[in-house]
Design a protein around this motif. Structure first.
Motif, PDB file in Angstrom:
ATOM      1  N   THR A 310     -30.524  21.932 -13.413  1.00 12.82           N
ATOM      2  CA  THR A 310     -31.979  21.881 -13.515  1.00 12.82           C
ATOM      3  C   THR A 310     -32.607  22.848 -12.512  1.00 12.82           C
ATOM      4  N   PRO A 311     -33.448  23.772 -12.984  1.00 14.79           N
ATOM      5  CA  PRO A 311     -34.095  24.693 -12.041  1.00 14.79           C
ATOM      6  C   PRO A 311     -35.075  23.958 -11.129  1.00 14.79           C
ATOM      7  N   VAL A 312     -35.219  24.450  -9.908  1.00 14.95           N
ATOM      8  CA  VAL A 312     -36.236  23.941  -8.998  1.00 14.95           C
ATOM      9  C   VAL A 312     -37.606  24.369  -9.528  1.00 14.95           C
ATOM     10  N   PRO A 313     -38.584  23.474  -9.565  1.00 18.35           N
ATOM     11  CA  PRO A 313     -39.913  23.845 -10.081  1.00 18.35           C
ATOM     12  C   PRO A 313     -40.603  24.903  -9.215  1.00 18.35           C
ATOM     13  N   ARG A 314     -41.540  25.601  -9.831  1.00 16.39           N
ATOM     14  CA  ARG A 314     -42.446  26.538  -9.149  1.00 16.39           C
ATOM     15  C   ARG A 314     -41.687  27.601  -8.349  1.00 16.39           C
ATOM     16  N   GLN A 315     -40.902  28.389  -9.064  1.00 19.38           N
ATOM     17  CA  GLN A 315     -40.162  29.481  -8.447  1.00 19.38           C
ATOM     18  C   GLN A 315     -40.894  30.798  -8.640  1.00 19.38           C
ATOM     19  N   ALA A 316     -40.495  31.789  -7.832  1.00 23.45           N
ATOM     20  CA  ALA A 316     -41.024  33.146  -8.009  1.00 23.45           C
ATOM     21  C   ALA A 316     -40.572  33.677  -9.366  1.00 23.45           C
ATOM     22  N   PRO A 317     -41.384  34.530  -9.988  1.00 23.97           N
ATOM     23  CA  PRO A 317     -41.045  35.014 -11.330  1.00 23.97           C
ATOM     24  C   PRO A 317     -39.798  35.884 -11.388  1.00 23.97           C
ATOM     25  N   THR A 318     -39.455  36.533 -10.279  1.00 25.99           N
ATOM     26  CA  THR A 318     -38.272  37.393 -10.244  1.00 25.99           C
ATOM     27  C   THR A 318     -37.423  37.054  -9.029  1.00 25.99           C
ATOM     28  N   GLY A 319     -36.180  37.553  -9.023  1.00 25.37           N
ATOM     29  CA  GLY A 319     -35.294  37.335  -7.886  1.00 25.37           C
ATOM     30  C   GLY A 319     -34.336  36.193  -8.121  1.00 25.37           C
ATOM     31  N   PRO A 320     -33.569  35.815  -7.096  1.00 29.50           N
ATOM     32  CA  PRO A 320     -32.585  34.738  -7.228  1.00 29.50           C
ATOM     33  C   PRO A 320     -33.217  33.441  -7.738  1.00 29.50           C
ATOM     34  N   ARG A 321     -32.421  32.678  -8.486  1.00 26.01           N
ATOM     35  CA  ARG A 321     -32.886  31.407  -9.047  1.00 26.01           C
ATOM     36  C   ARG A 321     -32.372  30.247  -8.204  1.00 26.01           C
ATOM     37  N   ARG A 322     -33.192  29.202  -8.129  1.00 20.58           N
ATOM     38  CA  ARG A 322     -32.853  28.010  -7.360  1.00 20.58           C
ATOM     39  C   ARG A 322     -32.650  26.838  -8.320  1.00 20.58           C
ATOM     40  N   TYR A 323     -31.571  26.063  -8.084  1.00 14.83           N
ATOM     41  CA  TYR A 323     -31.230  24.934  -8.941  1.00 14.83           C
ATOM     42  C   TYR A 323     -31.036  23.676  -8.102  1.00 14.83           C
ATOM     43  N   ILE A 324     -31.288  22.530  -8.714  1.00 19.03           N
ATOM     44  CA  ILE A 324     -31.185  21.246  -8.028  1.00 19.03           C
ATOM     45  C   ILE A 324     -29.726  20.784  -7.996  1.00 19.03           C
ATOM     46  N   LEU A 325     -29.249  20.426  -6.814  1.00 18.73           N
ATOM     47  CA  LEU A 325     -27.948  19.784  -6.645  1.00 18.73           C
ATOM     48  C   LEU A 325     -28.192  18.291  -6.448  1.00 18.73           C
TER      49      LEU A 325
END
Length: 338
Positions: A310-325
């Protein structure tokens, strides 16, 4: 502030906290006497500004690093600590002082042409050559001090280490490696560990880490007083484990293992162990992570990766992606680009 970030224990800081405020007052007195809005590094009486003994050809070359370091401390460590203790006036004073120092350092040492800090920019014509240092550039990257967030040239200089670069002795080498990790250059970190650290005479002959890059036999330089840089850069830089909230209420894992085909470690936090295992080559890598039951984890991966998290909400539109552990759950992923 790192102590509070890693432990969440504010009570233990009550005793040193007033001393930190007094030290900030002392720096403010020096600043008022220093001229040009900067902390001086020469002619300050009995105290001396050290920073490092390898990276600088002249004492005045330390002024850039010293002011960037003090600015980072005031704004990113002391001000948040004041806030934790509910002292808003002291928080504002620390933050304003730090911003004043940074502004003066930018005005004095920032090169718009090169888009990085040059240690001897004010004296460049007299000295005839430019001087950089790993400490100034690393501090500017780690604490977002480059105007316009232009960290690229600093990261490239830290990676390439041109002849004009002053390099710190082993115990201070951490700053450069931390900045390279932030800049996504784990390849340089691994190369450094292989070619500069593993080849030390003390490592080859005595299985110890020496105090200086060159150590003579039967001297005190055979053993370092602070021989932990390779250890904690593996945790903080290659595995990319760090707290996002005090006491690891939230934690980040940003794996960057370069061409290492296996890296396994366990970070023992105050909330329990974070298990990390990376196996395989770039293009076909398996990553296994488990965070403690009461820790909210975030995994940072290349934006090219496709994973079932599941992606972390409210991320920057570009660059590395953050996901929930998910707390307490082991997750295993196949990675292609990380």
């Amino acid at each position: 502030m790192n102590y509070h970030a890693y432990t969440g224990n504010l009570e233990a800081l009550r005793e040193p906290y007033p001393r930190l405020l007094r030290f900030a007052d002392y720096l403010h007195e020096l600043w008022q006497k220093g001229g040009r809005g900067l902390l001086p590094v020469e002619d300050i009486g009995i105290p001396s500004v050290w920073i490092d003994h390898n990276a600088y050809e002249r004492q005045r070359h330390k002024q850039c690093a010293f002011n960037l370091y003090a600015a980072a401390m005031l704004e990113n460590a002391l001000a948040p600590l004041c806030r934790e203790f509910g002292q808003k006036k002291q928080e504002k004073a620390a933050r304003d002082f730090g911003r004043n120092l940074l502004g003066a350092a930018v005005g004095r040492f920032w090169s718009p042409e090169r888009e990085l800090f040059v240690n001897n920019l004010p004296w460049l014509k007299d000295e005839g050559k430019s001087r950089l240092c790993d400490r100034s550039l690393a501090t500017s990257v780690l604490f977002d001090q480059c105007p316009g967030q232009k960290i690229g040239p600093a990261v490239e200089a830290l990676a390439g280490c041109p002849p004009e670069m002053g390099l710190s002795y082993p115990a201070n080498a951490c700053w450069r490696l931390w900045a390279l990790a932030k800049g996504g250059r784990a390849d340089v970190i691994v190369k450094d560990l292989r070619e500069r650290w593993a080849t030390m005479d003390s490592v080859r002959l005595n299985n110890t880490i020496q105090e200086d890059w060159t150590a003579k036999p039967d001297s005190g330089a055979q053993w370092s007083h602070c021989a932990v840089v390779p250890l904690y850069i593996a945790y903080m830089g290659l595995a990319g484990i760090r707290p996002l909230e005090p006491g690891f209420r939230r934690a980040e894992v940003r794996p960057q293992v370069a061409d290492l085909e296996e890296l396994e470690l366990t970070a023992f936090t105050v909330r329990g162990p974070i298990h990390f295992l990376s196996k395989g080559k770039v293009g076909d890598r398996e990553l296994t992570i488990e965070v403690p039951k009461d820790c909210e984890g975030e995994l940072v991966l290349s934006e090219k990766e496709t994973v079932g998290l599941t992606p972390v909400p409210r991320q920057a539109p570009t660059g590395p992606r953050r996901y929930i552990l998910q707390p307490g759950e082991e997750v295993t992923l196949r990675l292609t680009y990380t």
